[in-house]
Motif scaffolding. Sequence first.
Motif, PDB file in Angstrom:
ATOM      1  N   LEU A  95       0.834  -1.198   0.000  1.00  0.00           N
ATOM      2  CA  LEU A  95       0.000   0.000   0.000  1.00  0.00           C
ATOM      3  C   LEU A  95       0.868   1.247   0.000  1.00  0.00           C
ATOM      4  O   LEU A  95       2.035   1.208   0.408  1.00  0.00           O
ATOM      5  CB  LEU A  95      -0.917   0.011   1.232  1.00  0.00           C
ATOM      6  CG  LEU A  95      -1.974  -1.108   1.269  1.00  0.00           C
ATOM      7  CD1 LEU A  95      -2.557  -1.257   2.662  1.00  0.00           C
ATOM      8  CD2 LEU A  95      -3.083  -0.854   0.244  1.00  0.00           C
ATOM      9  N   VAL A  96       0.287   2.346  -0.434  1.00  0.00           N
ATOM     10  CA  VAL A  96       0.980   3.634  -0.437  1.00  0.00           C
ATOM     11  C   VAL A  96       0.504   4.428   0.773  1.00  0.00           C
ATOM     12  O   VAL A  96      -0.693   4.467   1.062  1.00  0.00           O
ATOM     13  CB  VAL A  96       0.667   4.415  -1.739  1.00  0.00           C
ATOM     14  CG1 VAL A  96       1.113   5.872  -1.628  1.00  0.00           C
ATOM     15  CG2 VAL A  96       1.333   3.748  -2.928  1.00  0.00           C
ATOM     16  N   THR A  97       1.441   5.054   1.469  1.00  0.00           N
ATOM     17  CA  THR A  97       1.055   5.887   2.610  1.00  0.00           C
ATOM     18  C   THR A  97       1.558   7.312   2.413  1.00  0.00           C
ATOM     19  O   THR A  97       2.574   7.543   1.770  1.00  0.00           O
ATOM     20  CB  THR A  97       1.636   5.361   3.941  1.00  0.00           C
ATOM     21  OG1 THR A  97       3.062   5.424   3.883  1.00  0.00           O
ATOM     22  CG2 THR A  97       1.208   3.932   4.216  1.00  0.00           C
ATOM     23  N   ARG A  98       0.827   8.248   2.986  1.00  0.00           N
ATOM     24  CA  ARG A  98       1.190   9.662   3.088  1.00  0.00           C
ATOM     25  C   ARG A  98       1.771  10.275   1.811  1.00  0.00           C
ATOM     26  O   ARG A  98       2.845  10.901   1.853  1.00  0.00           O
ATOM     27  CB  ARG A  98       2.189   9.855   4.231  1.00  0.00           C
ATOM     28  CG  ARG A  98       1.676   9.394   5.578  1.00  0.00           C
ATOM     29  CD  ARG A  98       2.717   9.625   6.664  1.00  0.00           C
ATOM     30  NE  ARG A  98       2.187   9.290   7.972  1.00  0.00           N
ATOM     31  CZ  ARG A  98       2.248   8.076   8.503  1.00  0.00           C
ATOM     32  NH1 ARG A  98       2.803   7.086   7.854  1.00  0.00           N
ATOM     33  NH2 ARG A  98       1.744   7.857   9.691  1.00  0.00           N
ATOM     34  N   PRO A  99       1.117  10.117   0.676  1.00  0.00           N
ATOM     35  CA  PRO A  99       1.700  10.722  -0.535  1.00  0.00           C
ATOM     36  C   PRO A  99       1.756  12.250  -0.419  1.00  0.00           C
ATOM     37  O   PRO A  99       0.856  12.861   0.155  1.00  0.00           O
ATOM     38  CB  PRO A  99       0.732  10.294  -1.645  1.00  0.00           C
ATOM     39  CG  PRO A  99      -0.544   9.979  -0.945  1.00  0.00           C
ATOM     40  CD  PRO A  99      -0.180   9.483   0.416  1.00  0.00           C
ATOM     41  N   SER A 100       2.800  12.833  -0.984  1.00  0.00           N
ATOM     42  CA  SER A 100       2.883  14.291  -1.049  1.00  0.00           C
ATOM     43  C   SER A 100       1.752  14.792  -1.948  1.00  0.00           C
ATOM     44  O   SER A 100       1.161  14.011  -2.710  1.00  0.00           O
ATOM     45  CB  SER A 100       4.239  14.705  -1.629  1.00  0.00           C
ATOM     46  OG  SER A 100       4.354  14.205  -2.948  1.00  0.00           O
ATOM     47  N   ALA A 101       1.482  16.087  -1.902  1.00  0.00           N
ATOM     48  CA  ALA A 101       0.376  16.636  -2.701  1.00  0.00           C
ATOM     49  C   ALA A 101       0.593  16.379  -4.193  1.00  0.00           C
ATOM     50  O   ALA A 101      -0.345  16.021  -4.922  1.00  0.00           O
ATOM     51  CB  ALA A 101       0.259  18.132  -2.436  1.00  0.00           C
ATOM     52  N   GLU A 102       1.842  16.524  -4.648  1.00  0.00           N
ATOM     53  CA  GLU A 102       2.141  16.347  -6.080  1.00  0.00           C
ATOM     54  C   GLU A 102       1.874  14.899  -6.506  1.00  0.00           C
ATOM     55  O   GLU A 102       1.303  14.631  -7.560  1.00  0.00           O
ATOM     56  CB  GLU A 102       3.619  16.668  -6.375  1.00  0.00           C
ATOM     57  CG  GLU A 102       4.030  18.105  -6.115  1.00  0.00           C
ATOM     58  CD  GLU A 102       4.556  18.323  -4.708  1.00  0.00           C
ATOM     59  OE1 GLU A 102       4.206  17.525  -3.809  1.00  0.00           O
ATOM     60  OE2 GLU A 102       5.310  19.279  -4.505  1.00  0.00           O
ATOM     61  N   VAL A 103       2.326  13.977  -5.671  1.00  0.00           N
ATOM     62  CA  VAL A 103       2.181  12.556  -5.994  1.00  0.00           C
ATOM     63  C   VAL A 103       0.723  12.123  -5.837  1.00  0.00           C
ATOM     64  O   VAL A 103       0.194  11.367  -6.663  1.00  0.00           O
ATOM     65  CB  VAL A 103       3.125  11.714  -5.112  1.00  0.00           C
ATOM     66  CG1 VAL A 103       2.822  10.231  -5.233  1.00  0.00           C
ATOM     67  CG2 VAL A 103       4.578  11.996  -5.492  1.00  0.00           C
ATOM     68  N   ASP A 104       0.071  12.631  -4.814  1.00  0.00           N
ATOM     69  CA  ASP A 104      -1.338  12.291  -4.581  1.00  0.00           C
ATOM     70  C   ASP A 104      -2.189  12.673  -5.795  1.00  0.00           C
ATOM     71  O   ASP A 104      -3.060  11.907  -6.224  1.00  0.00           O
ATOM     72  CB  ASP A 104      -1.841  13.019  -3.327  1.00  0.00           C
ATOM     73  CG  ASP A 104      -3.241  12.578  -2.944  1.00  0.00           C
ATOM     74  OD1 ASP A 104      -3.408  11.393  -2.586  1.00  0.00           O
ATOM     75  OD2 ASP A 104      -4.164  13.404  -3.027  1.00  0.00           O
ATOM     76  N   ALA A 105      -1.908  13.836  -6.369  1.00  0.00           N
ATOM     77  CA  ALA A 105      -2.692  14.294  -7.523  1.00  0.00           C
ATOM     78  C   ALA A 105      -2.557  13.307  -8.688  1.00  0.00           C
ATOM     79  O   ALA A 105      -3.552  12.975  -9.350  1.00  0.00           O
ATOM     80  CB  ALA A 105      -2.216  15.681  -7.954  1.00  0.00           C
ATOM     81  N   VAL A 106      -1.356  12.800  -8.910  1.00  0.00           N
ATOM     82  CA  VAL A 106      -1.142  11.854 -10.016  1.00  0.00           C
ATOM     83  C   VAL A 106      -1.812  10.514  -9.710  1.00  0.00           C
ATOM     84  O   VAL A 106      -2.446   9.904 -10.578  1.00  0.00           O
ATOM     85  CB  VAL A 106       0.369  11.675 -10.301  1.00  0.00           C
ATOM     86  CG1 VAL A 106       0.609  10.587 -11.354  1.00  0.00           C
ATOM     87  CG2 VAL A 106       0.994  12.991 -10.761  1.00  0.00           C
ATOM     88  N   LEU A 107      -1.706  10.062  -8.469  1.00  0.00           N
ATOM     89  CA  LEU A 107      -2.326   8.787  -8.088  1.00  0.00           C
ATOM     90  C   LEU A 107      -3.840   8.844  -8.258  1.00  0.00           C
ATOM     91  O   LEU A 107      -4.454   7.922  -8.814  1.00  0.00           O
ATOM     92  CB  LEU A 107      -1.987   8.451  -6.624  1.00  0.00           C
ATOM     93  CG  LEU A 107      -0.529   8.074  -6.309  1.00  0.00           C
ATOM     94  CD1 LEU A 107      -0.312   8.017  -4.799  1.00  0.00           C
ATOM     95  CD2 LEU A 107      -0.161   6.732  -6.934  1.00  0.00           C
ATOM     96  N   VAL A 108      -4.431   9.932  -7.796  1.00  0.00           N
ATOM     97  CA  VAL A 108      -5.894  10.045  -7.846  1.00  0.00           C
ATOM     98  C   VAL A 108      -6.375  10.171  -9.293  1.00  0.00           C
ATOM     99  O   VAL A 108      -7.329   9.508  -9.714  1.00  0.00           O
ATOM    100  CB  VAL A 108      -6.364  11.231  -6.970  1.00  0.00           C
ATOM    101  CG1 VAL A 108      -7.840  11.530  -7.198  1.00  0.00           C
ATOM    102  CG2 VAL A 108      -6.109  10.923  -5.495  1.00  0.00           C
TER     103      VAL A 108
END
Lengths: 146, 101
Positions: free
Chosen positions: B76-89
């Motif tokens: 699992l992925v935890t605590r993504p940074s905002a930049e990475v979270d945007a790409v994941l979502v």
Amino acid sequence: MSAALSVEITLTNRPEERPRLLEGLEGFAREHRLSGAVRQAIDLALEEHFTNILKYAYDDQALHTIRVRLELDDRAVLIQIEDDGRPFNLLARPAVNTAVPLESKPIGGLGIHLIVHSMDHVQYERRGEKNFLSLRKQLTEPPASG
Amino acid sequence: MEIQKITTGDSHELLVSGRIDGEGANKMEEEILTTMRAGAKNIYVNLNSATFICSAGLRVLLQYWRQMKNSQRTLLVTRPSAEVDAVLVTSGFREMIVEKV
């Protein structure tokens, strides 16, 4: 003195050129004080497209030239990437359905989705023996160059 | 890109910092494979300090999320940074993210 409104980065089709592409973008972003979000979006699109060129554009092992041009106007950054690889219209590829659960999501194929999603406008053109990909990213606020 | 590992029993946390570009994705894949071979039952990929992720990084996460799941283990992925979270979502990877470990 005003900062240059455009910059051209000339690369070859080798993965070790990646840092030069990034340095060129970062220099341009710094010079024009682009927002982090705009810089990040362009970074992502360039990384994905450069990777696709490296993987799929050429059948031979020869060195080929790839030109990346970044240009600023008062509302957007315009990006053009030129290569002499095989014709490849990324807009003709079927769209990725991101709603598919991880269990059945295809591995790979997200690069084009990320290019299209991160940019405000994407246009492909084949002219002669070359591919031209033109991208446009709107500025979130006016550039502060000068 | 740098990767630090923290091991607690069968759970392994990989703290990834910097750019997960094509080269970074290869490095992350090597670390995940090494961790799987070490017998990890749970792998948490902490992306709090990752500044960038491209499709090559997504491919690695998906491939090993699936392999771990197929062998009744988890990645699992935890605590993504905002930049990475945007790409994941944007890419439909939300179900891979857990808020806290």
